[in-house]
Design a protein around this motif. Sequence first.
Motif, short mmCIF file in Angstrom:
data_model
loop_
_atom_site.label_atom_id
_atom_site.label_comp_id
_atom_site.label_asym_id
_atom_site.label_seq_id
_atom_site.Cartn_x
_atom_site.Cartn_y
_atom_site.Cartn_z
N ALA A 288 0.83 -1.21 0.00
CA ALA A 288 0.00 0.00 0.00
C ALA A 288 0.86 1.25 0.00
N ASP A 289 1.96 1.25 0.75
CA ASP A 289 2.86 2.40 0.82
C ASP A 289 3.45 2.70 -0.55
N CYS A 290 3.98 1.67 -1.21
CA CYS A 290 4.55 1.85 -2.55
C CYS A 290 3.49 2.27 -3.56
N LEU A 291 2.33 1.63 -3.48
CA LEU A 291 1.26 1.88 -4.46
C LEU A 291 0.69 3.29 -4.34
N ALA A 292 0.60 3.82 -3.12
CA ALA A 292 0.04 5.16 -2.94
C ALA A 292 0.89 6.20 -3.67
N THR A 293 2.21 6.06 -3.55
CA THR A 293 3.11 6.99 -4.25
C THR A 293 3.04 6.79 -5.75
N ALA A 294 3.10 5.53 -6.17
CA ALA A 294 3.05 5.23 -7.61
C ALA A 294 1.76 5.75 -8.23
N ALA A 295 0.65 5.52 -7.55
CA ALA A 295 -0.65 5.94 -8.09
C ALA A 295 -0.76 7.45 -8.18
N TYR A 296 -0.18 8.15 -7.20
CA TYR A 296 -0.22 9.62 -7.27
C TYR A 296 0.48 10.10 -8.53
N VAL A 297 1.65 9.53 -8.81
CA VAL A 297 2.43 9.96 -9.98
C VAL A 297 1.75 9.54 -11.28
N MET A 298 1.15 8.38 -11.31
CA MET A 298 0.59 7.82 -12.55
C MET A 298 -0.67 8.52 -13.01
N GLY A 299 -1.48 9.03 -12.09
CA GLY A 299 -2.77 9.60 -12.46
C GLY A 299 -3.91 8.66 -12.09
N GLU A 300 -5.13 9.18 -12.14
CA GLU A 300 -6.27 8.43 -11.60
C GLU A 300 -6.52 7.10 -12.29
N ASN A 301 -6.62 7.09 -13.59
CA ASN A 301 -6.97 5.84 -14.28
C ASN A 301 -5.90 4.78 -14.13
N ALA A 302 -4.67 5.14 -14.47
CA ALA A 302 -3.57 4.17 -14.40
C ALA A 302 -3.31 3.77 -12.95
N GLY A 303 -3.39 4.73 -12.04
CA GLY A 303 -3.16 4.43 -10.64
C GLY A 303 -4.20 3.49 -10.07
N LYS A 304 -5.46 3.74 -10.42
CA LYS A 304 -6.55 2.87 -9.97
C LYS A 304 -6.36 1.44 -10.49
N ASN A 305 -6.01 1.32 -11.75
CA ASN A 305 -5.80 -0.01 -12.33
C ASN A 305 -4.68 -0.76 -11.63
N LEU A 306 -3.59 -0.05 -11.32
CA LEU A 306 -2.46 -0.69 -10.66
C LEU A 306 -2.85 -1.19 -9.27
N VAL A 307 -3.51 -0.34 -8.50
CA VAL A 307 -3.90 -0.72 -7.14
C VAL A 307 -4.86 -1.91 -7.17
N GLU A 308 -5.78 -1.91 -8.09
CA GLU A 308 -6.74 -3.01 -8.18
C GLU A 308 -6.07 -4.32 -8.59
N GLU A 309 -4.95 -4.24 -9.32
CA GLU A 309 -4.19 -5.45 -9.64
C GLU A 309 -3.69 -6.13 -8.37
N PHE A 310 -3.44 -5.34 -7.34
CA PHE A 310 -2.96 -5.87 -6.07
C PHE A 310 -4.11 -6.15 -5.10
N GLY A 311 -5.34 -6.01 -5.57
CA GLY A 311 -6.50 -6.30 -4.73
C GLY A 311 -6.84 -5.22 -3.74
N GLY A 312 -6.33 -3.99 -3.95
CA GLY A 312 -6.59 -2.91 -3.02
C GLY A 312 -7.69 -1.97 -3.49
N GLU A 313 -8.05 -1.04 -2.61
CA GLU A 313 -9.00 0.03 -2.95
C GLU A 313 -8.24 1.35 -2.95
N ILE A 314 -8.72 2.31 -3.74
CA ILE A 314 -8.01 3.58 -3.85
C ILE A 314 -8.99 4.75 -3.81
N TYR A 315 -8.54 5.84 -3.18
CA TYR A 315 -9.36 7.04 -3.07
C TYR A 315 -8.48 8.26 -3.39
N PHE A 316 -9.01 9.14 -4.23
CA PHE A 316 -8.31 10.37 -4.58
C PHE A 316 -9.04 11.54 -3.92
#
Length: 323
Positions: A288-316
Amino acid sequence: MKKLKYMLIGLLALLLVLGLWYGRRSKAREYTKTEYVLDTTCSVTFYGDDAEAAAKEVFDEIRRIDDLMSLYKKSSDVAKINSAKAGEAVTVSEDTYKVIETALSIGEMSNGAFDITIAPVTELWNFEAENPVVPQESEIAEALSRVNYKAIELCKNRTVIKQNDDTMIDLGGAAKGYAGDCAVKAAEKYNLSGGIIDLGGNILCFGKNPKSENGKWTVGIQIPFSPAGTYEKTVEISSGAVVTSGTYQRYFEAGGKKYHHIIDPKTGRPAEQDYDSVTVVSDNSLEADCLATAAYVMGENAGKNLVEEFGGEIYFEQGKKNQ
């Protein structure tokens, strides 16, 4: 007959006393402890007979992880890697090896949006300085030439090899998450009914919440740039981690513009997005720590897809300053 009657009365009285005693015991003892570690204020609240002992061991465990992975402690695994020459095999702890392995995997999956070799750039953006300044473009370009997560190779027997002398790693975007996972494991060895661990924006919960009817934990998502504890959105979890990366946590202003600490490894500058924080909910705090930073940099769509690949939920979340 009277003797039997008195015996029954005595038995009922004993049961009543025992019931009251166990009732008081069932109300789990609450214990809270706060310390400054991992360059932030951390606190734990545990419920159970062993709450105080558990809190002590948890903070010992957090300090152990900090000692291994700090960028600034000369005896840390990170310092050993950063001072090593190209091709030199550096033996690290099992903990550090695991964190680097996970970070490199997420670096690959995020196409470099999360990159632990960002250290040369983050050193330019000295957010801890009393009077931080915006680096020159030439300085950023030089630092960026040293950033490439693919320059780190993991080998057998917990060894790490750099391809270049001047490659440096910074586990700041991962170590806190891993410390949270280790803290929960340490706490669960004790007689606790449940607890919550707050590592400065990384929240971890386990067991039952004695203050809720369903035993679940409610964690608020901070509104960026609002007073601490200001929430519009909450998440309810039985256990796991709620990790937030936000621009409001560390930044400075220069020339009328805010510069925050979430650096885009491709530009060497603070990532520019329409939102101010990303929160990831996951069973695994390190991820989650790594993904939160990655998702911020990637943007909403790409970040959401990445987090969901790991089975997580994401909020912007967007701060009130922009609304």
